[in-house]
Design a protein around this motif. Sequence first.
Motif, PDB file in Angstrom:
ATOM      1  N   TYR A 148      -5.570   9.016  -3.329  1.00  0.00           N
ATOM      2  CA  TYR A 148      -4.356   9.367  -4.055  1.00  0.00           C
ATOM      3  C   TYR A 148      -4.290  10.868  -4.290  1.00  0.00           C
ATOM      4  O   TYR A 148      -5.283  11.499  -4.632  1.00  0.00           O
ATOM      5  N   ASN A 151       1.229  11.980  -6.352  1.00  0.00           N
ATOM      6  CA  ASN A 151       2.186  10.880  -6.328  1.00  0.00           C
ATOM      7  C   ASN A 151       2.317  10.120  -5.014  1.00  0.00           C
ATOM      8  O   ASN A 151       3.325   9.460  -4.764  1.00  0.00           O
ATOM      9  N   ARG A 152       1.323  10.237  -4.172  1.00  0.00           N
ATOM     10  CA  ARG A 152       1.327   9.401  -2.976  1.00  0.00           C
ATOM     11  C   ARG A 152      -0.080   8.941  -2.648  1.00  0.00           C
ATOM     12  O   ARG A 152      -1.052   9.652  -2.937  1.00  0.00           O
ATOM     13  N   TYR A 153      -0.148   7.750  -2.053  1.00  0.00           N
ATOM     14  CA  TYR A 153      -1.414   7.312  -1.491  1.00  0.00           C
ATOM     15  C   TYR A 153      -1.470   7.852  -0.078  1.00  0.00           C
ATOM     16  O   TYR A 153      -0.737   7.406   0.795  1.00  0.00           O
ATOM     17  N   ARG A 154      -2.317   8.848   0.115  1.00  0.00           N
ATOM     18  CA  ARG A 154      -2.330   9.527   1.406  1.00  0.00           C
ATOM     19  C   ARG A 154      -3.391   8.946   2.322  1.00  0.00           C
ATOM     20  O   ARG A 154      -4.489   8.620   1.895  1.00  0.00           O
ATOM     21  N   THR A 333       2.026   3.462   4.153  1.00  0.00           N
ATOM     22  CA  THR A 333       1.527   3.539   2.781  1.00  0.00           C
ATOM     23  C   THR A 333       1.978   4.831   2.104  1.00  0.00           C
ATOM     24  O   THR A 333       2.307   4.834   0.915  1.00  0.00           O
ATOM     25  N   ASP A 334       2.018   5.926   2.874  1.00  0.00           N
ATOM     26  CA  ASP A 334       2.340   7.219   2.254  1.00  0.00           C
ATOM     27  C   ASP A 334       3.843   7.472   2.130  1.00  0.00           C
ATOM     28  O   ASP A 334       4.265   8.540   1.700  1.00  0.00           O
ATOM     29  N   GLU A 335       4.667   6.470   2.498  1.00  0.00           N
ATOM     30  CA  GLU A 335       6.114   6.633   2.321  1.00  0.00           C
ATOM     31  C   GLU A 335       6.536   6.355   0.888  1.00  0.00           C
ATOM     32  O   GLU A 335       7.628   6.724   0.473  1.00  0.00           O
ATOM     33  N   TYR A 337       6.778   6.671  -3.015  1.00  0.00           N
ATOM     34  CA  TYR A 337       6.588   7.617  -4.109  1.00  0.00           C
ATOM     35  C   TYR A 337       5.973   6.865  -5.285  1.00  0.00           C
ATOM     36  O   TYR A 337       6.554   5.921  -5.808  1.00  0.00           O
TER      37      TYR A 337
END
Lengths: 342, 216
Positions: A148, A151-154, A333-335, A337
């Motif tokens: 994380y 604000n995103r799971y990268r 996943t990273d789309e 917010y």
Amino acid sequence: MPIALGLEGSANKLGIGIIQHDDTGKSPAKVLSNIRDTYITPPGQGFLPRDTAQHHRDCILQVLRKAMKEANVTPKDIDVICFTKGPGMGAPLTSVAVVARTLALMWNKPMVGVNHCIGHIEMGREITGAGNPIVLYVSGGNTQVIAYSQNRYRIFGETLDIAIGNCLDRFARILGLSNDPSPGHNIEQYAKRGKNYVPLPYTVKGMDVSFSGILSHIESLAEEQLKAGTVTPEDLCYSLQETLFAMLVEITERAMAHVGSQEVLLVGGVACNEKLQEMMGQMAEQRGGKVFATDERFCIDNGIMIAQAGLLAYSTGYETPLEKTTCTQRFRTDEVYVAWRE
Amino acid sequence: MIDSAVLIKQGAEARVYELKPFLTNPNGCIVKERFSKTYRHPVLDKQLTHRRVSQEARCLFRCRKAGIDTPALYLVDPEAATIYMERILGRILKDIIIEGKADTDVLADAIGAALAKMHDVDVVHGDLTTSNLMLRDNNASLVIIDFGLSYVSKLPEDKAVDLYVLERAFSSTHPQTEALFERILTSYKTHCKQAKPTLSKLEEVRLRGRKRSMLG
């Protein structure tokens, strides 16, 4: 005390779960019910989208009634209806979304479309209490190392071709193993009896991995050597697990070193493999870290994780308007917010 | 020898020590020792460790010979799975970018040029991240470090995956730096003799990565 109903059916599991959050957000979420029905195909066969969707349509009302009954709630107790927007197989996804929409209209409830991967991560965090871990998400369709940030799971690392679960499932098909309760579970049992390690290709590229070459290799090994009797199916399962899981542990460790994290959270269907958990534990021990894992109730696809992630989003004021409650097969996943984390 | 060394980092693969002084060099050297992984099957562990030590040493040497700024190789001890190399006096790029004071365009051009040179001698790094790039303090030269996963390959596919790994490292570690990575690629293109097949392969690899969200 908001209550969410979650519906999941992105692959061959149909799951419905009901979760309740504490208003203050201090005490852990309450799992009121978590019902699952798995579409199991005969040995040697995978699940096809059309048949899977039919399975979901056939049993969804029954699963829903059971979930409501076990949770002891009526429609008026429910605050929000959450469903899997994607990623997943198109036909099963839409078959479940139709039911979610119908319920929302019938009961006059807001809806939240949930990213399946985020569901896994949030449920894992909730159950294990892991704060800010490196997440290894391993399932039939996904293999990702996630952290994380802002604000995103990268996604730090992922498979360059097929998913780990897909690799295991397809090998189980070659051996003709049963799909009950899951092909991966049966490979795990075979592997426990394996003794001889057969060297296989090992493909790690930075934090990414590749499995398709390993699968082709072991397929041809199986074809030649099983007949000749030079290896046993148990040995092959053992060697396959040793190789694939070593690769996963390696990329997870690399991500930990890169990000500077000491925690690992295992999620997804393959995460309930005890051998993988054990190997991850050994790695963590060597570097003074900690592994968080859940059991099959929460690892394997389920409705409660959709309810959990959906309710988190709903609590920040997020809703999916009816006309946007479509499904998508591809949904990174990273789309998403992540408004509910700092 | 290693008794007097100070552990400075436990990476994913190896323990990195600082040995000061080393021979006549007051700045000392870096000692990289690959340790056995308890989670791996012993046969696999031995095979991987041995392969990676020799590949790392070979690639370091190959790059150095081609004039690419990498740590100089001092000594390889295959039995102990240990490599002794130059200690770079500088900072890692990750910190420099996060700090946000440096001219990132200049950095991007330097990264592109260095990677182009490396790929031209068929070295694939295997773990390109901003943690594995450094800037020397004295002359601001860009240094590529940690060849622990590197290997020699002529295939555009391998080189493209190398770039893809870096792209992903950029987008995950340094969000909102897409323009910076584009600039790296532009510089790569001008400096690399075989940039074309690699970059068109990169397009393919990107699409492949995208596909990975197919199933739940």
